[in-house]
Design a protein around this motif. Sequence first.
Motif, PDB file in Angstrom:
ATOM      1  N   PHE A  15      45.324  49.255  48.212  1.00 49.88           N
ATOM      2  CA  PHE A  15      44.190  48.809  47.805  1.00 49.88           C
ATOM      3  C   PHE A  15      43.040  49.443  48.885  1.00 49.88           C
ATOM      4  O   PHE A  15      41.724  49.386  48.869  1.00 49.88           O
ATOM      5  CB  PHE A  15      43.869  47.367  48.005  1.00 49.88           C
ATOM      6  N   ASP A  34      37.833  40.497  46.047  1.00 51.48           N
ATOM      7  CA  ASP A  34      36.976  41.026  45.275  1.00 51.48           C
ATOM      8  C   ASP A  34      37.859  42.305  44.683  1.00 51.48           C
ATOM      9  O   ASP A  34      38.034  42.793  43.677  1.00 51.48           O
ATOM     10  CB  ASP A  34      35.901  41.488  45.626  1.00 51.48           C
ATOM     11  N   ARG A  35      38.268  43.042  45.543  1.00 57.76           N
ATOM     12  CA  ARG A  35      39.016  44.371  45.365  1.00 57.76           C
ATOM     13  C   ARG A  35      40.349  44.286  44.827  1.00 57.76           C
ATOM     14  O   ARG A  35      40.455  44.934  43.677  1.00 57.76           O
ATOM     15  CB  ARG A  35      39.266  45.169  46.612  1.00 57.76           C
ATOM     16  N   MET A  88      39.072  41.614  41.065  1.00 51.56           N
ATOM     17  CA  MET A  88      38.090  42.193  40.215  1.00 51.56           C
ATOM     18  C   MET A  88      38.182  43.562  40.322  1.00 51.56           C
ATOM     19  O   MET A  88      37.462  44.405  39.489  1.00 51.56           O
ATOM     20  CB  MET A  88      36.939  41.734  40.629  1.00 51.56           C
ATOM     21  N   GLY A  89      38.625  44.438  41.056  1.00 49.92           N
ATOM     22  CA  GLY A  89      38.279  45.916  41.351  1.00 49.92           C
ATOM     23  C   GLY A  89      39.468  46.878  40.480  1.00 49.92           C
ATOM     24  O   GLY A  89      39.355  48.179  40.674  1.00 49.92           O
ATOM     25  N   GLU A 145      35.320  40.217  50.233  1.00 52.02           N
ATOM     26  CA  GLU A 145      35.364  41.648  49.932  1.00 52.02           C
ATOM     27  C   GLU A 145      36.824  42.111  49.485  1.00 52.02           C
ATOM     28  O   GLU A 145      37.122  42.763  48.358  1.00 52.02           O
ATOM     29  CB  GLU A 145      34.903  42.642  50.762  1.00 52.02           C
ATOM     30  N   LYS A 146      37.812  41.723  50.099  1.00 50.37           N
ATOM     31  CA  LYS A 146      39.319  42.192  49.996  1.00 50.37           C
ATOM     32  C   LYS A 146      39.829  41.613  48.642  1.00 50.37           C
ATOM     33  O   LYS A 146      40.445  42.060  47.901  1.00 50.37           O
ATOM     34  CB  LYS A 146      40.359  41.737  51.163  1.00 50.37           C
ATOM     35  N   THR A 173      33.272  42.259  32.662  1.00 50.51           N
ATOM     36  CA  THR A 173      32.051  42.026  33.490  1.00 50.51           C
ATOM     37  C   THR A 173      31.256  40.997  32.927  1.00 50.51           C
ATOM     38  O   THR A 173      30.320  40.722  33.804  1.00 50.51           O
ATOM     39  CB  THR A 173      31.301  43.354  33.595  1.00 50.51           C
ATOM     40  N   ILE A 175      41.069  42.141  35.702  1.00 49.44           N
ATOM     41  CA  ILE A 175      40.539  41.142  36.557  1.00 49.44           C
ATOM     42  C   ILE A 175      40.947  39.640  36.194  1.00 49.44           C
ATOM     43  O   ILE A 175      41.440  39.334  35.046  1.00 49.44           O
ATOM     44  CB  ILE A 175      39.189  41.172  36.394  1.00 49.44           C
ATOM     45  N   ARG A 180      36.629  46.530  30.975  1.00 51.05           N
ATOM     46  CA  ARG A 180      36.694  45.633  31.981  1.00 51.05           C
ATOM     47  C   ARG A 180      35.768  44.317  31.800  1.00 51.05           C
ATOM     48  O   ARG A 180      34.887  44.283  31.080  1.00 51.05           O
ATOM     49  CB  ARG A 180      35.755  46.370  33.135  1.00 51.05           C
TER      50      ARG A 180
END
Lengths: 294, 372
Positions: free
Chosen positions: B339, B132-133, B136-137, B129-130, A13, B141, A11
């Motif tokens: 998600f 991000d998921r 990045m989640g 937040e959504k 980060t 990413i 990842r």
Amino acid sequence: MNAAPIAQPGRDTSGTTLDSLLVPRPYHVIAKRLETHDVTTLHVVPCDGGRPPSFKPAQVGMVGAFGVGEAALSISSEVHQLSQHSYTIRRAGPITNALIDTPIGGTVTVRGPFGRPWPIDDLDGGSLVIFGGGLGLAPLRAVIHEALRRRSDFTDLRVLIGARTPRDLIFRDEYAAWDERGAHVAVIVDNRDDDWAGPIGMIPDLLDDQTRAEVDWVTAHVMICGPDPMMASVSKRLTGLGVETSRIWWTMERNMQCGNALCGHCQFGPIIVCRDGPVVNLADIEPYVGIEEL
Amino acid sequence: MYRSPRSFAAASGNAMLALLAEQGFEVIGPRRIDEAIVYAPLGTFDDLPIGVTDRQMPGRYSLHDSDRRSYFDAAVGPHSVKHHLHPSSSTVWDITRSDDGALSIEMHRPEPAPLAVIGVRPCDLVALEKQDRVLMGGPHINPVYAANRRRLFIVAVNCNHPSGTCFCTAMGNGPTAVRGFDILLTELPGDEGSEFVATAGTDAGGRLLESIDTDAATPEQLERAAELAAAAADEMRAEVDLLEAGTHLKEHLDSEMWAEIGERCLACANCTMSCPTCFCTDLIDTTSIASVSSRRTRVWDSCFTGSFSHMGPGPVRGSIGSRYRQWLVHKFSTWHDQFGESGCVGCGRCITWCPVGIDVRREVARISRSGT
């Protein structure tokens, strides 16, 4: 469907390390093989002198032509032959044309491998039945070779192949060898030509009385790759024979652009094909099969 | 760091902006530009749209002067924080081809300056937040989004006056923020000018509040903030729980209503451009005229374009109705599968900025109730 994919890169980060699967790697084209009038296999090796990465059957490389773009292509070479990778490509537009027209010694780029493979490592024996329609045999070639290598793991191995015409059959010179190594290979074409003596019809027609009687369908695992309507019609026949949808797998093809589940293009209902596929279990997508323009 | 709410007047807000600028942040906030509220550089609280209210309806947006002298009366405009974190165009890589045909690849490594956004609304915090998921989640990413996200400082503001297209409460959010901010403000309008109740959400936010002139918020101020939040929630009529109803859309893929909406929809993509969670991008390769270098660019794409679902034989989604179905079902229904949550926050931008005024509140409610 949200389980971790097979390829798990580091990842990013810190903001300084790069996710290696996002970075294209240059490969030399070392050989080309004309499969049909519009399908060519490219054999490629990394320009940096290293080996290509290991992969599992049906995993996808994002193969790029300089300045034109990338196409998502399943690796068609064998998983245990890692001196090179092969990609079997049909001329379908500017990117695939540019890839096929790359001269021997020329350079392409590859990212990957990505995606969920055929579940051959997870099968509990029984019979294995593989259906390939047209170019759909390309993402199956690695798993066919793997099944032949582990032939004793399965009570029966069937490879059922179809194409529009005999001249659209790919890997045609290998069928006899597959048969000799223990796979029952059967081939059918929609339209014959002068030197075709085999059966004529659609792939489900290969499920003739004899095949239906010979295969133990209760223990069968089935892998299908081809156009969506072909996969749907074969699956319908199989469920009629008592095969549970959870024992049938498809490879999905959609507009894969990034291969990283970030660009949104390859959605099929709840599935993001590059993340949750290309191999999907039919039970997971059953409600969405056959819906127009999904 | 302050753990309990503080209060301050506009002068301290100006000090806050000045401190952020001193610390190297680019400071942006809502401003009235070309008759819309958009994010733009913000020097002081006087740059905010003081006394400006908005009227938003399906396909309608207008700004009006009011006799209130509030700073944050206008609800969300067409821009969201997405425009600054997930820009409409960004470089992925450059490839150079040498004379012998060898390719050398240079990945773009974004190093953006710190950004402070003032006046982020609760719906847009949920949208962050959504994103991000999604970006990045997962296993991979988006490096541009991640770099922009890391350098972000957020001063959020609770909504006192939802617009006519707001429906955050029907999506289980708002109209007050619960997390995702460095500092959260509630504006308390008054004859002597507004006061602000401020809560720190992070250590960085707490340190900034300590650096400016504030008082402990009084029980009366906190009570007034709670009343304003309750009144704002009451303003949004939530007849249907759209969060729940939306999950059922995927059971209605065969509905005839999709084709009917397709006759109204222009496939203009305004909804996806203004949506704070729509994340789809196209990857475009361009070459220099001498064909010695090639750049890959990531640009916003929309599921309303014909090329979006392109395959060898042509687009999978040829009809506009099928594209609208993809957008709405993904946003409200299959986003949960992909998600683990809804893709909609209820900001209402897709309703306001739809040139033909298609209202997702109405479409989700009637399709999810339909018989198919």
